[in-house]
Design an enzyme around this catalytic site. Sequence first.
Site, PDB file in Angstrom:
ATOM      1  N   LYS A  79     150.777  93.841  36.896  1.00 30.95           N
ATOM      2  CA  LYS A  79     151.524  92.935  37.377  1.00 30.95           C
ATOM      3  C   LYS A  79     152.865  93.312  37.933  1.00 30.95           C
ATOM      4  O   LYS A  79     153.542  94.247  37.304  1.00 30.95           O
ATOM      5  CB  LYS A  79     151.744  91.731  36.264  1.00 30.95           C
ATOM      6  CG  LYS A  79     152.469  90.475  36.874  1.00 30.95           C
ATOM      7  CD  LYS A  79     152.626  89.452  35.797  1.00 30.95           C
ATOM      8  CE  LYS A  79     153.226  88.001  36.026  1.00 30.95           C
ATOM      9  NZ  LYS A  79     153.395  87.183  35.122  1.00 30.95           N
ATOM     10  N   SER A 154     151.264  82.521  36.202  1.00 33.93           N
ATOM     11  CA  SER A 154     151.943  83.444  37.376  1.00 33.93           C
ATOM     12  C   SER A 154     150.923  84.807  37.547  1.00 33.93           C
ATOM     13  O   SER A 154     151.157  85.366  38.402  1.00 33.93           O
ATOM     14  CB  SER A 154     153.491  83.608  37.042  1.00 33.93           C
ATOM     15  OG  SER A 154     153.555  84.458  36.096  1.00 33.93           O
ATOM     16  N   SER A 178     151.118  82.310  31.639  1.00 34.79           N
ATOM     17  CA  SER A 178     150.813  83.020  32.719  1.00 34.79           C
ATOM     18  C   SER A 178     149.862  84.099  32.678  1.00 34.79           C
ATOM     19  O   SER A 178     149.461  84.658  33.470  1.00 34.79           O
ATOM     20  CB  SER A 178     152.232  83.668  33.137  1.00 34.79           C
ATOM     21  OG  SER A 178     153.009  82.698  33.922  1.00 34.79           O
TER      22      SER A 178
END
Lengths: 491, 94
Positions: A79, A154, A178
């Site tokens: 990420k 996210s 997330s």
Amino acid sequence: MELYELTVHELVDKLDKKEITITDIAKSYSERIESKEKDVEAFVTVTAEDAVNKAKKIEEEKNAGKIDSKLAGIPIGIKDNICVKGVKTTCSSKMLENFVSPYNATVIDKINNENMVVLGKLNMDEFAMGASTEYSYFKKTKNPWDLNRVPGGSSGGSAAAVAANMVPWALGSDTGGSIRQPSSFCGVVGLKPTYGLVSRYGVVAFASSLDQIGPITKDVTDSAMLLNLISGYDEKDSTSLDIEKKDYTKSLVNDVKGLKIGLPKEYFGEGIDAEVKKAVMEVAKKYEEMGAIVKECSMSVADYALATYYIIACAEASSNLGRFDGIRYGYRTKEFSNLKDIYINSRTEGFGEEVKRRIMLGTYVLSSGYYDAYYKKAQKVRSVVKKEFDKLFSEFDVLLTPTSPTVAFNIGTRSNNPLQMYLADICTVSVNIGGLPAISVPCSLNSEGMPIGFQLIGNHFSEDTLFKTAYTYEQNTNFRENKPKFVGARY
Amino acid sequence: MEITREEIMHIAKLANLKIEDSETQKYVNNMKEILNFANTVNEVDTDNIDTSIHAVETFNRFRKDEIHEFGDRDILLANAPEQENGMFKIPKVI
């Protein structure tokens, strides 16, 4: 079967038997990214070209006996809020568009120690604030099960990349859901570890008392393997806990006989889609058939968890994001005549709308006159949440809930309504407030063919129980036989 | 729960953000809606309940006060929008 369709434990097995090579794996993924990225748009930065060369080198060294890690040459996606030295860490924000990480996050050091190969940095909501990855400054990632829908957020890039076989596994971060919510939307396995189990050193801070890094994987076995790798005490993170390291692969046991599972009724009420509810109740029935004791329970404060979460998370974010001032790194405005102008204009031009909204909210709840009514009150409710969880875990081993109230929604349907977007986190935020571990596991498809996930919540440091519970379900069901239309292959 | 344009401007100032006049109303509406929702925490009975700053109670953990050199000054400075003589550069303050 293509190499990219395999789980990591299957890849490791084949490497062991010398049926495949490290370079084969790197090439398979490079080609896969090349062919699918234009549709899925999961990556902010691709390092795959490098990856093939790196894989070749690792292979030579392994053949020469210089490396003995089983994970050597295994690719991974990261990420884009986790620092990889020499690679951009953008947090999908204009603010950090050109920021190159000067050092590795501790989890990346651990990955490098195993000689794994980073395939690239994955898209996310700007600064991890969002539930659909639509708030990325760069691109909108698509859900591999239906390209018109969001992948969740996210960590949407991480979940979509795993589901589309563009990476075999990935790291995400979870502040309010997330990791789990996008995993649920994309039909993959996502784990949010206990607060303090995985070092946060080198992850860009959103809400420091809630953030945790965790694995997004194709199955439960891979999740346990990746947690083995990234967990452990780190003196560089003052909230990292110095506890004995467990081997989570040992908890991959197909047995839930006598396991006590609670179903908190507040997680099955209003706002939860009927098909989601039905699917998760079927999971409960399956656990009962497999010998677990399933009982309804109640967590009365659950209805207030979301409000508590948004107060605490925004307050911490407004403080954490104060560091972005256009001086030492990050975006600097062209329009200034003095220092104050640099601060204000750099932040106003560099942050996106949702980030600014949360900074404003956080500043408001911390400001004089409102501190007690919002922030202090939320910290007290946080204590109530913890107490209620403590009580539930004196009776149950795990709690079973939906991961998300709905399946993945269409792109553009919620991005203009902040509160509607916040509701996507309703089943996941309590876990972060309580610092607990939780795993999202895919269970079925709804009538539109979209994945539904269930969430197992455990007591602090009971990841082993979560893995055992999730693994048993996985071994006795067959979700992974479903193939996302777009992917055209199992994953 | 009412929130005024003046309050929005005050909060923006505290947060080092600039909000254009054309955006103020949108912020007022959004913030009002979200704060009304956030305000529901006040329905929870928290008499005799202490605050929790962290999820997992931790205590001060002390380490040896030793210097660890980062070692690569240039790589840190390379991210600066403007630098001179190995230092971050800002407009004249005094």
